[in-house]
Write a protein that holds these residues in place. Sequence first.
Motif, PDB file in Angstrom:
ATOM      1  N   PRO A   1       1.009  -0.900  -0.024  1.00 22.07           N
ATOM      2  CA  PRO A   1      -0.093  -0.060   0.029  1.00 22.07           C
ATOM      3  C   PRO A   1       0.876   1.271   0.021  1.00 22.07           C
ATOM      4  O   PRO A   1       2.049   1.320   0.467  1.00 22.07           O
ATOM      5  N   ASP A   2       0.327   2.332  -0.521  1.00 20.69           N
ATOM      6  CA  ASP A   2       0.964   3.649  -0.629  1.00 20.69           C
ATOM      7  C   ASP A   2       0.139   4.397   0.558  1.00 20.69           C
ATOM      8  O   ASP A   2      -0.852   4.912   0.179  1.00 20.69           O
ATOM      9  N   TRP A   3       0.736   4.424   1.740  1.00 18.84           N
ATOM     10  CA  TRP A   3      -0.048   4.961   2.650  1.00 18.84           C
ATOM     11  C   TRP A   3       1.013   5.986   3.557  1.00 18.84           C
ATOM     12  O   TRP A   3       2.303   5.538   3.436  1.00 18.84           O
ATOM     13  N   PRO A   4       0.482   6.694   4.416  1.00 20.88           N
ATOM     14  CA  PRO A   4       1.305   7.529   5.207  1.00 20.88           C
ATOM     15  C   PRO A   4       1.867   6.928   6.701  1.00 20.88           C
ATOM     16  O   PRO A   4       1.556   7.462   7.669  1.00 20.88           O
ATOM     17  N   ALA A   5       2.065   5.626   6.587  1.00 16.47           N
ATOM     18  CA  ALA A   5       2.663   5.064   7.744  1.00 16.47           C
ATOM     19  C   ALA A   5       3.824   5.106   8.112  1.00 16.47           C
ATOM     20  O   ALA A   5       4.624   5.599   7.152  1.00 16.47           O
ATOM     21  N   PRO A   6       4.317   5.061   9.524  1.00 13.63           N
ATOM     22  CA  PRO A   6       5.795   5.248   9.662  1.00 13.63           C
ATOM     23  C   PRO A   6       6.689   4.469   9.022  1.00 13.63           C
ATOM     24  O   PRO A   6       6.381   3.358   8.662  1.00 13.63           O
ATOM     25  N   GLU A   7       7.793   4.704   8.816  1.00 13.81           N
ATOM     26  CA  GLU A   7       8.848   4.010   7.968  1.00 13.81           C
ATOM     27  C   GLU A   7       9.065   2.613   8.534  1.00 13.81           C
ATOM     28  O   GLU A   7       9.399   1.758   7.779  1.00 13.81           O
ATOM     29  N   TRP A   8       8.719   2.258   9.994  1.00 11.39           N
ATOM     30  CA  TRP A   8       8.890   1.139  10.435  1.00 11.39           C
ATOM     31  C   TRP A   8       7.998   0.116  10.261  1.00 11.39           C
ATOM     32  O   TRP A   8       7.831  -1.070  10.818  1.00 11.39           O
ATOM     33  N   VAL A   9       6.845   0.647   9.596  1.00  8.97           N
ATOM     34  CA  VAL A   9       5.789  -0.319   9.319  1.00  8.97           C
ATOM     35  C   VAL A   9       5.791  -0.543   7.981  1.00  8.97           C
ATOM     36  O   VAL A   9       6.050   0.011   7.129  1.00  8.97           O
TER      37      VAL A   9
ATOM     38  N   GLY B   1      -8.582 -10.540  15.074  1.00 10.72           N
ATOM     39  CA  GLY B   1      -7.278  -9.498  14.910  1.00 10.72           C
ATOM     40  C   GLY B   1      -6.265  -9.777  15.700  1.00 10.72           C
ATOM     41  O   GLY B   1      -6.425 -10.756  16.698  1.00 10.72           O
ATOM     42  N   ALA B   2      -5.223  -9.403  15.419  1.00  8.67           N
ATOM     43  CA  ALA B   2      -4.136  -9.463  16.311  1.00  8.67           C
ATOM     44  C   ALA B   2      -3.119  -7.927  16.162  1.00  8.67           C
ATOM     45  O   ALA B   2      -3.203  -7.406  15.253  1.00  8.67           O
ATOM     46  N   PHE B   3      -2.443  -7.789  17.352  1.00 11.88           N
ATOM     47  CA  PHE B   3      -1.665  -6.533  17.445  1.00 11.88           C
ATOM     48  C   PHE B   3      -0.236  -7.068  18.136  1.00 11.88           C
ATOM     49  O   PHE B   3      -0.237  -8.191  18.733  1.00 11.88           O
ATOM     50  N   THR B   4       0.932  -6.228  17.849  1.00  8.04           N
ATOM     51  CA  THR B   4       2.100  -6.594  18.344  1.00  8.04           C
ATOM     52  C   THR B   4       3.003  -5.535  18.369  1.00  8.04           C
ATOM     53  O   THR B   4       2.695  -4.517  17.706  1.00  8.04           O
ATOM     54  N   SER B   5       3.999  -5.205  19.285  1.00  8.24           N
ATOM     55  CA  SER B   5       5.012  -4.431  19.183  1.00  8.24           C
ATOM     56  C   SER B   5       6.112  -4.990  19.065  1.00  8.24           C
ATOM     57  O   SER B   5       7.242  -4.272  18.939  1.00  8.24           O
ATOM     58  N   ARG B   6       6.311  -6.125  18.781  1.00  5.22           N
ATOM     59  CA  ARG B   6       7.563  -6.938  18.659  1.00  5.22           C
ATOM     60  C   ARG B   6       7.911  -6.767  17.148  1.00  5.22           C
ATOM     61  O   ARG B   6       7.184  -7.241  16.016  1.00  5.22           O
TER      62      ARG B   6
ATOM     63  N   ALA C   1       3.290   6.086  18.828  1.00 10.84           N
ATOM     64  CA  ALA C   1       3.961   6.413  19.888  1.00 10.84           C
ATOM     65  C   ALA C   1       4.456   5.055  20.664  1.00 10.84           C
ATOM     66  O   ALA C   1       5.497   5.057  21.287  1.00 10.84           O
ATOM     67  N   SER C   2       3.600   4.006  20.743  1.00 12.81           N
ATOM     68  CA  SER C   2       3.971   2.681  21.350  1.00 12.81           C
ATOM     69  C   SER C   2       4.570   1.706  20.430  1.00 12.81           C
ATOM     70  O   SER C   2       4.982   0.635  20.867  1.00 12.81           O
ATOM     71  N   ARG C   3       4.762   2.025  19.054  1.00 13.97           N
ATOM     72  CA  ARG C   3       5.139   1.102  18.100  1.00 13.97           C
ATOM     73  C   ARG C   3       4.353   0.031  17.809  1.00 13.97           C
ATOM     74  O   ARG C   3       5.053  -1.304  17.767  1.00 13.97           O
TER      75      ARG C   3
END
Length: 140
Positions: free
Chosen positions: A10-18, A94-99, A120-122
């Motif tokens: 996707p071409d979206w405004p997500a942070p570079e780490w995503v 659904g699932a989420f992670t900061s790892r 903020a929490s990555r």
Amino acid sequence: MLEKDALLTPDWPAPEWVSAYSTSRRGGCSRPPHESLNLSFAGGDDPAAVRDNRRRLRASVPAEPVWLSQVHGTRVIELDAPADPAVAPPEADGAFTSRVGLQCVVLTADCLPLLICDQASRRVAAVHAGWRGLAAGVIE
């Protein structure tokens, strides 16, 4: 490895780490009516074809996807370790992670994939949003 147009970024405004991906139906080995890149065991496809399609996807992305057993509900889980292939996938929509290096994955056909990140929490999340889950509050 998947064909060039089978993996969409996707071409979206997500942070570079995503990083995020969506697949098309091209580049797999499933036969009609599942053709071709079917990644779900739920629709009656040949399990060997689904395993091969998932292997092809894995060869095209940075890490092993963490699959869910989706049920059109509201359960969202936190991922803190790679999936154990000897254990059945967790039942959740659904699932989420900061790892770093874990890949949240949802499968969709006529439902929506919702991708979320918290700068903020990555944390990142992937949510399977069908009408039943939306009505029951899966996003909330």
